[in-house]
Design a protein around this motif. Structure first.
Motif, mmCIF file in Angstrom:
data_model
loop_
_atom_site.group_PDB
_atom_site.id
_atom_site.type_symbol
_atom_site.label_atom_id
_atom_site.label_comp_id
_atom_site.label_asym_id
_atom_site.label_seq_id
_atom_site.Cartn_x
_atom_site.Cartn_y
_atom_site.Cartn_z
ATOM 1 N N LEU A 789 88.883 39.807 -40.408
ATOM 2 C CA LEU A 789 89.122 41.183 -40.851
ATOM 3 C C LEU A 789 90.609 41.509 -40.915
ATOM 4 C CD1 LEU A 789 86.391 42.940 -38.663
ATOM 5 C CD2 LEU A 789 86.191 42.179 -41.037
ATOM 6 N N GLN A 790 91.414 40.682 -40.184
ATOM 7 C CA GLN A 790 92.854 40.924 -40.039
ATOM 8 C C GLN A 790 93.099 42.347 -39.538
ATOM 9 O OE1 GLN A 790 95.220 39.623 -43.370
ATOM 10 N NE2 GLN A 790 94.486 37.516 -43.222
ATOM 11 N N GLU A 791 92.341 42.692 -38.517
ATOM 12 C CA GLU A 791 92.438 44.019 -37.909
ATOM 13 C C GLU A 791 92.204 43.908 -36.409
ATOM 14 O OE1 GLU A 791 89.495 46.447 -39.705
ATOM 15 O OE2 GLU A 791 90.496 46.575 -41.670
ATOM 16 N N PHE A 792 92.753 44.880 -35.662
ATOM 17 C CA PHE A 792 92.444 45.002 -34.244
ATOM 18 C C PHE A 792 91.050 45.610 -34.105
ATOM 19 C CE2 PHE A 792 97.009 44.627 -34.159
ATOM 20 C CZ PHE A 792 97.232 43.852 -33.031
ATOM 21 N N VAL A 793 90.200 44.949 -33.357
ATOM 22 C CA VAL A 793 88.795 45.373 -33.285
ATOM 23 C C VAL A 793 88.366 45.698 -31.855
ATOM 24 C CG1 VAL A 793 88.117 44.084 -35.339
ATOM 25 C CG2 VAL A 793 88.071 42.954 -33.101
ATOM 26 N N LEU A 794 89.308 45.748 -30.923
ATOM 27 C CA LEU A 794 88.931 46.023 -29.539
ATOM 28 C C LEU A 794 88.272 47.396 -29.408
ATOM 29 C CD1 LEU A 794 88.967 45.058 -26.596
ATOM 30 C CD2 LEU A 794 91.239 46.094 -26.360
ATOM 31 N N ASP A 795 88.750 48.356 -30.207
ATOM 32 C CA ASP A 795 88.178 49.706 -30.125
ATOM 33 C C ASP A 795 86.780 49.793 -30.736
ATOM 34 O OD1 ASP A 795 89.096 49.200 -32.654
ATOM 35 O OD2 ASP A 795 89.866 51.227 -33.007
ATOM 36 N N ARG A 796 86.315 48.713 -31.382
ATOM 37 C CA ARG A 796 84.988 48.717 -31.985
ATOM 38 C C ARG A 796 83.918 48.163 -31.031
ATOM 39 N NH1 ARG A 796 86.664 46.535 -38.064
ATOM 40 N NH2 ARG A 796 88.473 47.921 -38.295
ATOM 41 N N LEU A 797 84.316 47.856 -29.816
ATOM 42 C CA LEU A 797 83.361 47.395 -28.815
ATOM 43 C C LEU A 797 82.541 48.584 -28.331
ATOM 44 C CD1 LEU A 797 82.400 45.006 -26.997
ATOM 45 C CD2 LEU A 797 84.116 45.770 -25.329
ATOM 46 N N GLN A 798 81.248 48.564 -28.581
ATOM 47 C CA GLN A 798 80.363 49.666 -28.210
ATOM 48 C C GLN A 798 79.658 49.329 -26.899
ATOM 49 O OE1 GLN A 798 77.817 51.078 -31.408
ATOM 50 N NE2 GLN A 798 79.148 50.098 -32.942
ATOM 51 N N PHE A 799 79.862 50.164 -25.884
ATOM 52 C CA PHE A 799 79.300 49.886 -24.566
ATOM 53 C C PHE A 799 77.777 49.967 -24.574
ATOM 54 C CE2 PHE A 799 83.659 50.994 -23.637
ATOM 55 C CZ PHE A 799 83.999 50.032 -22.684
ATOM 56 N N SER A 800 77.217 50.695 -25.526
ATOM 57 C CA SER A 800 75.756 50.760 -25.615
ATOM 58 C C SER A 800 75.167 49.511 -26.260
ATOM 59 C CB SER A 800 75.335 52.003 -26.407
ATOM 60 O OG SER A 800 75.871 51.953 -27.731
ATOM 61 N N LYS A 801 76.026 48.714 -26.931
ATOM 62 C CA LYS A 801 75.561 47.500 -27.587
ATOM 63 C C LYS A 801 76.501 46.337 -27.253
ATOM 64 C CE LYS A 801 73.731 50.171 -31.511
ATOM 65 N NZ LYS A 801 73.788 50.356 -32.977
ATOM 66 N N LEU A 802 76.785 46.173 -25.962
ATOM 67 C CA LEU A 802 77.777 45.188 -25.534
ATOM 68 C C LEU A 802 77.432 43.773 -25.971
ATOM 69 C CD1 LEU A 802 78.870 46.203 -21.912
ATOM 70 C CD2 LEU A 802 80.254 46.170 -23.983
ATOM 71 N N PHE A 803 76.163 43.398 -25.896
ATOM 72 C CA PHE A 803 75.778 42.009 -26.124
ATOM 73 C C PHE A 803 75.081 41.796 -27.467
ATOM 74 C CE2 PHE A 803 75.691 42.935 -21.550
ATOM 75 C CZ PHE A 803 76.682 42.062 -21.123
ATOM 76 N N ASN A 804 75.204 42.754 -28.372
ATOM 77 C CA ASN A 804 74.590 42.642 -29.686
ATOM 78 C C ASN A 804 75.533 41.871 -30.616
ATOM 79 O OD1 ASN A 804 73.414 42.962 -32.207
ATOM 80 N ND2 ASN A 804 72.817 45.096 -31.822
ATOM 81 N N ARG A 805 75.180 40.648 -30.952
ATOM 82 C CA ARG A 805 76.066 39.783 -31.723
ATOM 83 C C ARG A 805 76.147 40.162 -33.192
ATOM 84 N NH1 ARG A 805 74.213 33.986 -29.074
ATOM 85 N NH2 ARG A 805 75.193 34.306 -27.050
ATOM 86 N N ARG A 806 75.362 41.116 -33.626
ATOM 87 C CA ARG A 806 75.440 41.565 -35.013
ATOM 88 C C ARG A 806 76.524 42.611 -35.215
ATOM 89 N NH1 ARG A 806 69.020 42.031 -36.787
ATOM 90 N NH2 ARG A 806 68.483 39.826 -36.351
#
Length: 821
Positions: A789-806
């Motif tokens: 994506l060539q983007e910072f994606v740390l803020d896209r980590l959703q705590f309600s879906k921590l282990f959802n690989r999709r």
């Protein structure tokens, strides 16, 4: 009241009991009324807190969530309620008596005596442990209470003063004050180092001209150096250096006690007196005994005796005596080739005594994996030394087995596996070892081409190896010179069979490698012969179509399923300064390897036809590979505390192929992602470059091979708690990627303009369970910067879906055994 209620009430009572006993105030002595708290240090500028903390033997009890509650102490005191030490001591006596009784009944049966000895050794160890450490509650779950004792604190302060003095702070002062908080007393040590002492002139005083010349020729190795701060450890190291130097030159009776120091600390320098204190050192090297001119010792005779198995009398065995290279060999029960033992024994008749040769002999014999222990003694009269070695051999035959589960991290479910290993020692009486390993396993994996659930994949492999304790080369002189470097030649033969719904594949491997260790910290390995014949006997039509589709995307997995002949020569160098035993220290690890595949095909191209005639099939020629591959792995370790460390690692490599189809074997590609790489990505799924993840029509991710690898890791490791072992934690940052050199897709190709934007970054934390005999590791990684994506994606980590690989970002779980690096 029903059973469930009783269990519930008992649990409440037990937790209440632990809380009360863990918080209870003790009244044994005035100084023991409170639990010991943490220790802190203030005022020290040069000497670190960790060095001072290491001087304190008392450690505070572990608490619950940093509260003044000590559950392990409560468990310990609960175990004391029904612990009877006298009863456990009687058990030790009973086990000992039973052992003596059974030994007398089978005193004429050698094999039975061995079994009895092994069985009762374990029983006695367990019984004695219960006497020394208490019952299960006390020694495993509990923790003995540690109370504040002012006398111990005074002793600690005195030890710190001595330690500072030993490090050149002659005028230091150490005081302390205590602070009471919630039944705990914390101690603060107040340090005043004052000015350090600096070495000025260093003179050696020796009455013997020969010894004096030896010392003068080795001044570069001296540990006492002018203009350096006084360090008491350096004086002891200098003693050891002088002792080693002279004992290596034949001065058998010389000891470090013959070295003394006269220190003149009355020197003052007006210009620098306020900064440091100058001192002169006279190093006195006294001669051993009353000898005016000591003569170096020489070796008169060497005797090497192989004893019967442990615990068995000599009278049961007939001894054979053999002489070789001036050494007398005596064998009982088991024989070893004197010609091979000659290369391991560095102490020789007629030569000067050398402490180095003595220790090298001990090390070489222990590395053969033939002897349970090797003992030796010296008889010295008239400057002549008689050396006597005694060795007890290990068992000739050894069988071991283990079973477990294969854990599929990506998809699927765990499947069972079993290993059976068989070892034969001293196969041809030349210290050779033969090993055979049979492994079988079943994995439950998803199909590549269908999405109808989980399929069974089964694998079976047989690998054999024969290891010689020497280099099997035609040059006898080079063999003798390399004998000191723990040389080994290993010849291996292996067969592996894999059956999946999509394909059935076999691999026959023949290998021959040399290894040698010039020093304890360095290792060279030369794989002179490494031949693999890969054969895919069955391929599903839909799977072949998938391979063709992946090939168009730049993934060369298809070539791995052609019938192939892979040969290579590999040279590897390893330099490792990590401590094998004892506390971990600052260290580094460096590994470099260079591999050439299909090298002989360039000089003898006709052999391709010959190999096809032998291994090929009608109308189906073998695929040959030609490539060059290099890899460098460097790691640096810094200790930051008693149980904490910081590690940095960089790993890079490249491969160039010039053979059939211009591709290397699939196994030789580089991959990024996984538990030993970038832990925020799935194993071997990162890259190449900024390419998007490759998935099949069934949404199954595909490995992403690359021809150039660059990755780095930073990791902080610390200690959390102790429960049947050490529970440790880690915080890490991972960076890197893989790229292709000649890919048609620009997103996969290595280009200077886009290189910085294609460096993936991940971070996370880990929990490691250290049980001493193995380490179970759980690492949780998440993406910080995604090169696709060539983007910072740390803020896209959703705590309600921590282990959802999709999701674009998720918490990736990595399972492993041992540390990642």
């Amino acid at each position: 009241m029903n059973i469930r209620c009783r269990v519930t009430y008992f649990g409440y009572f037990f937790l209440f009991f632990l809380g009360v006993t863990g918080c209870a105030r003790k009244t044994s002595t005035d100084s023991g009324n409170y639990f010991l708290g943490n220790s802190t240090f203030k005022g020290n500028k040069v000497v670190s807190d960790d060095d001072l903390d290491a001087l304190i033997p008392q450690r505070p009890n572990s608490r619950f969530l940093s509260l003044p509650i000590f559950p392990k102490v409560g468990i310990y005191q609960f175990g004391q309620l029904f612990y009877k030490k006298d009863e456990k001591q009687r058990k030790v006596i009973e086990v000992t008596q039973n052992y003596q009784k059974e030994s007398r009944l089978h005193e004429n049966n050698v094999r039975q005596l061995e079994k009895i000895q092994r069985r009762y050794a374990k029983k006695l160890a367990r019984a004695q442990k219960r006497v020394d450490e208490g019952n299960f509650w006390m020694r495993v779950l509990g923790e003995a209470p540690v109370y504040y004792d002012r006398n111990e604190v005074v002793k600690n302060a005195e030890k710190m003063q001595k330690y500072l003095y030993n490090n050149g702070f002659f005028q230091n002062t150490v005081n302390f004050k205590s602070d009471t908080t919630f039944k705990r007393i914390r101690v603060k040590y107040l340090i005043d180092e004052k000015r350090p002492a600096i070495l000025d002139d260093i003179n050696y005083q020796v009455r013997n001209q020969m010894i004096d010349s030896l010392l003068k020729s080795s001044t570069k190795e001296a540990t006492l150096i002018s203009k350096k701060r006084y360090d008491g450890d350096a004086f002891e190291e200098e003693r050891i250096r002088i002792e080693t130097l002279l004992r290596d030159q034949g001065y058998f009776g010389f000891s470090r006690q013959n070295v003394s120091f006269l220190i003149n600390d009355t020197i003052t320098n007006p210009k620098t007196d306020s900064l440091f204190k100058s001192i002169d050192v006279n190093v006195r090297v006294n001669l051993p005994g009353k000898e005016v001119s000591p003569v170096p010792y020489s070796i008169e005779s060497v005797r090497f005796e192989v004893l019967p198995p442990a615990g068995l009398p000599d009278s049961l065995f007939k001894k054979d005596t053999v002489y070789s290279q001036g050494i007398q060999y005596i064998f009982a029960d088991k024989k070893f080739a004197p010609r091979i033992l000659d290369t391991k024994i560095r102490v020789r008749p007629g030569e000067l005594y050398s402490q180095k040769n003595e220790r090298d002999t001990q090390r070489q014999l222990s590395l053969t994996d033939q002897f349970r222990f090797v003992n030796y003694n010296f008889d010295s009269t008239g400057h002549k030394i008689k050396v006597h070695y005694q060795a007890i051999p290990l068992e000739k035959y050894q069988v071991s087995a283990d079973v477990g589960l294969n854990v599929i991290q990506l998809q699927g479910a765990p499947g069972p596996f079993a290993n059976l290993s068989y070892k034969i020692r001293n196969v041809f009486n030349g210290l050779e070892n033969f090993e055979a390993n049979l492994r079988g396993g079943i994995e439950l994996v998803p199909g590549f081409v269908e999405n109808n659930g989980i399929y069974r994949s089964q694998e079976i492999g047989l690998n054999t190896s024969l290891t010689f304790p020497r280099l099997l080369i035609p040059f006898r002189r080079f063999q003798d010179k390399s004998a000191l470097y723990n040389p080994r030649t290993q010849i291996g033969l292996g067969y592996n069979y894999v059956e999946r719904p999509e394909y059935t594949r076999t691999n026959v491997k023949v290998a021959m490698s040399y290894s040698w260790q010039p020093t304890v910290k360095t290792l060279w390995t030369l794989s002179f012969i490494d031949l693999n014949i890969l054969n895919t006997t069955k391929t599903q039509d839909a799977f072949r179509a998938l391979l063709d589709q992946l090939l168009l995307q730049g993934n060369n997995l298809k070539y791995s399923f052609n019938r192939s002949f892979v040969s290579d020569v590999n040279l590897t160098f390893v330099h490792n300064t990590n401590s094998i035993i004892g506390p971990q220290k600052n260290a580094h690890y460096f590994r470099a390897s260079l591999e050439s595949g299909g090298t002989t095909l360039n000089f003898l191209p006709a052999q391709e036809k010959w190999i096809n005639n032998v291994f090929g099939r009608d109308g189906d020629t073998l695929q040959f590979y030609k490539y060059l591959r290099g890899n460098i792995d460097f790691r640096r370790y810094w200790t930051t505390g008693r149980r904490s460390s910081f590690i940095a690692r960089i790993n890079t490599g490249a491969i160039y192929s010039y053979g059939d189809n211009k591709v290397p074997p699939y196994e030789k590609y580089f991959f990024a992602g996984g538990s030993n790489s970038l832990r925020a990505w799935l194993p071997r799924r990162l890259g190449p470059g900024s390419a998007a993840p490759r998935v099949t029509d069934t949404n199954l991710s595909i490995e992403a091979p690359g021809e150039f690898l660059l990755e780095g890791n930073l990791e902080w490791r610390g200690h959390l708690a102790k429960f049947f072992g050490d529970i440790n934690y880690a915080l890490f940052i991972d960076m890197g990627n893989v790229w292709s050199f000649n890919a048609q897709n620009n997103a996969q190709k290595l280009k200077a303009s886009s290189f910085p934007k294609e460096i993936a970054v991940g971070t996370g934390f880990g929990i490691r369970y250290d049980l001493s005999f193995f380490i179970l590791r759980f690492d949780f990684g998440t993406k910080v910067y995604d090169p696709n994506l060539q983007e910072f994606v740390l803020d896209r980590l959703q705590f309600s879906k921590l282990f959802n690989r999709r999701q674009e970002n998720f918490l990736n779980i990595n399972l492993g055994v041992g540390y990642p690096f």
